[in-house]
Design a protein around this motif. Structure first.
Motif, PDB file in Angstrom:
ATOM      1  N   ASP A 201     -16.625 -23.784  13.389  1.00  0.00           N
ATOM      2  CA  ASP A 201     -16.226 -24.783  12.402  1.00  0.00           C
ATOM      3  C   ASP A 201     -15.344 -24.137  11.341  1.00  0.00           C
ATOM      4  N   VAL A 202     -14.138 -24.682  11.171  1.00  0.00           N
ATOM      5  CA  VAL A 202     -13.180 -24.096  10.236  1.00  0.00           C
ATOM      6  C   VAL A 202     -13.683 -24.179   8.801  1.00  0.00           C
ATOM      7  N   LEU A 205     -16.154 -21.451   8.149  1.00  0.00           N
ATOM      8  CA  LEU A 205     -15.461 -20.175   8.010  1.00  0.00           C
ATOM      9  C   LEU A 205     -14.878 -20.023   6.618  1.00  0.00           C
ATOM     10  N   GLU A 206     -14.270 -21.086   6.101  1.00  0.00           N
ATOM     11  CA  GLU A 206     -13.673 -21.043   4.768  1.00  0.00           C
ATOM     12  C   GLU A 206     -14.736 -20.801   3.696  1.00  0.00           C
ATOM     13  N   TRP A 259     -11.731 -12.485   8.527  1.00  0.00           N
ATOM     14  CA  TRP A 259     -10.324 -12.836   8.288  1.00  0.00           C
ATOM     15  C   TRP A 259      -9.536 -11.542   8.123  1.00  0.00           C
ATOM     16  N   VAL A 281     -11.456 -12.853  13.572  1.00  0.00           N
ATOM     17  CA  VAL A 281     -10.417 -13.804  13.179  1.00  0.00           C
ATOM     18  C   VAL A 281      -9.222 -13.015  12.647  1.00  0.00           C
ATOM     19  N   GLN A 295      -8.526 -19.186  20.240  1.00  0.00           N
ATOM     20  CA  GLN A 295      -8.443 -20.472  19.545  1.00  0.00           C
ATOM     21  C   GLN A 295      -7.722 -20.307  18.211  1.00  0.00           C
ATOM     22  N   VAL A 297      -6.812 -21.594  14.451  1.00  0.00           N
ATOM     23  CA  VAL A 297      -7.378 -22.420  13.385  1.00  0.00           C
ATOM     24  C   VAL A 297      -6.406 -22.443  12.209  1.00  0.00           C
ATOM     25  N   GLU A 298      -6.501 -23.522  11.416  1.00  0.00           N
ATOM     26  CA  GLU A 298      -5.642 -23.685  10.246  1.00  0.00           C
ATOM     27  C   GLU A 298      -6.522 -23.737   9.005  1.00  0.00           C
ATOM     28  N   LEU A 299      -6.278 -22.811   8.076  1.00  0.00           N
ATOM     29  CA  LEU A 299      -6.959 -22.799   6.797  1.00  0.00           C
ATOM     30  C   LEU A 299      -5.915 -22.801   5.693  1.00  0.00           C
ATOM     31  N   ARG A 303      -2.608 -19.686   9.154  1.00  0.00           N
ATOM     32  CA  ARG A 303      -3.027 -19.869  10.535  1.00  0.00           C
ATOM     33  C   ARG A 303      -3.652 -18.576  11.032  1.00  0.00           C
TER      34      ARG A 303
END
Length: 342
Positions: A201-202, A205-206, A259, A281, A295, A297-299, A303
């Motif tokens: 789940d993005v 992660l954030e 990250w 990540v 995969q 992901v966009e945060l 990216r």
């Protein structure tokens, strides 16, 4: 940046306090948030109190906060403060970063120092500005007048009060609007990492990144202050500086595993980072010309690609264990100081 500005304003008044001292003694270093559901902005701003006010009080200066909807009325308020000889801290630099204002003329041009200009220079306030203090969401034309308060004395922390000031309760469950703080927050966040939700789940992660990055910053401040001469009066305490260093290092490494920006230079750099590092990540370079190895992901920070393997996931879990042990060791040491001194 508000703490930087407060420190600079006090220095201009002849009150020398390190940034680490302000951040640690005010408790800001230990307001580490975690929530399973709250958005990142709620986690960022939710506090039981503004630690900036506590920092000002501990150093015996007054901090009067104001905010106006219209730039004109805000400039008038600032001029009243500066004409009375007070310094003003306000987020008038790019990105809502704080500076220190020493004067404001009739047209709304301020003389200020800040992250964009280290020598006094002009800042046009006529179009307004906005920003936030710890514990508060962004406010239009936010400003804080700093005035010298009582006679300044060395701000010492009695050993009996150490546990209360460090905000790291072992048994208490502090929860504000679904956001938990301190050691309990770190423990709950490590459980999520071990459960693998960070990679599914993005939003999770954030939130995890905010928790561990804030813990790394806060315990870094605590490490430097606890190891400085300013904290010499805590000689009865265990080796808190060493324990804070362990916490800072473990949280920093876990944040980097969640990250990793080492592959942002090029596709080749990304390939080398993925094969040569243990992160899960990786932030992607903006002009990637090949298929990412996982995969995407966009945060808000950019990216990234999730390289999810059994070995990397296991390494994350082991590192989460290290973080939790470091957090509990620090909390236990603080708790023992309070028990011994009562």
């Amino acid at each position: 940046m508000a703490f930087h500005a407060l420190q600079a304003a006090m220095a201009a008044m002849g009150i020398e306090r390190s940034l680490d001292s302000l951040v640690t003694r005010s408790g800001e270093a230990f307001w580490v948030p975690w929530s399973e559901t709250a958005d990142v902005e709620t986690m960022r701003y939710a506090r039981m109190m503004s630690t900036l006010f506590r920092a000002a009080d501990l150093t015996r200066v007054g901090l009067e906060i104001g905010g106006e909807d219209e730039p004109e009325s805000a400039v008038v308020a600032l001029r009243k403060h500066t004409d009375a000889g007070r310094l003003v801290i306000a987020p008038v630099f790019s990105g809502g970063r704080f500076g220190v204002i020493e004067s404001v003329d009739s047209s709304g041009v301020a003389r200020a120092v800040g992250p964009d200009q280290l020598e006094p220079g002009d800042v046009d306030l006529s179009r307004g500005w906005s920003g936030a203090l710890p514990a508060y969401p962004p406010i239009k034309c936010l400003h804080g007048a700093v005035r010298r308060g009582r006679q300044v004395k060395p701000a010492r922390i009695p050993v009996p009060d150490l546990a209360g000031i460090l905000f790291v309760p072992l048994g208490d469950d502090i929860e504000i609007y679904g956001v938990r703080f301190g050691i309990e927050a770190v423990r709950l966040a490590t459980e999520v990492v071990r459960g693998g939700a960070a990679l599914r789940d993005v939003a999770t992660l954030e939130r995890l990144l905010l928790t561990f990055e804030q813990a790394e910053f806060g315990f870094g401040c605590a490490e430097r202050w606890l190891g400085s001469t300013e904290a010499d009066h805590l000689w009865e305490a265990p080796d808190l500086a060493r324990l804070a260093r362990s916490m800072r290092a473990a949280c920093g490494e876990l944040a980097e595993r969640l990250w990793d920006s080492s592959g942002t230079a090029s596709a080749g750099a990304l390939g080398r980072a993925v094969t040569g590092r243990k992160s899960v990540v990786f932030e992607l370079p903006p002009d990637l010309d090949r298929e990412p190895p996982g995969q995407v992901v966009e945060l808000p920070r950019g990216r990234a690609v999730i390289v999810d393997t059994r070995s990397r996931r296991a390494a994350l879990g082991r590192l989460a264990d290290v973080v939790e042990r470091a957090a509990l060791a620090f909390a236990k040491a603080v708790d023992s100081v309070g028990a011994l001194s009562r």
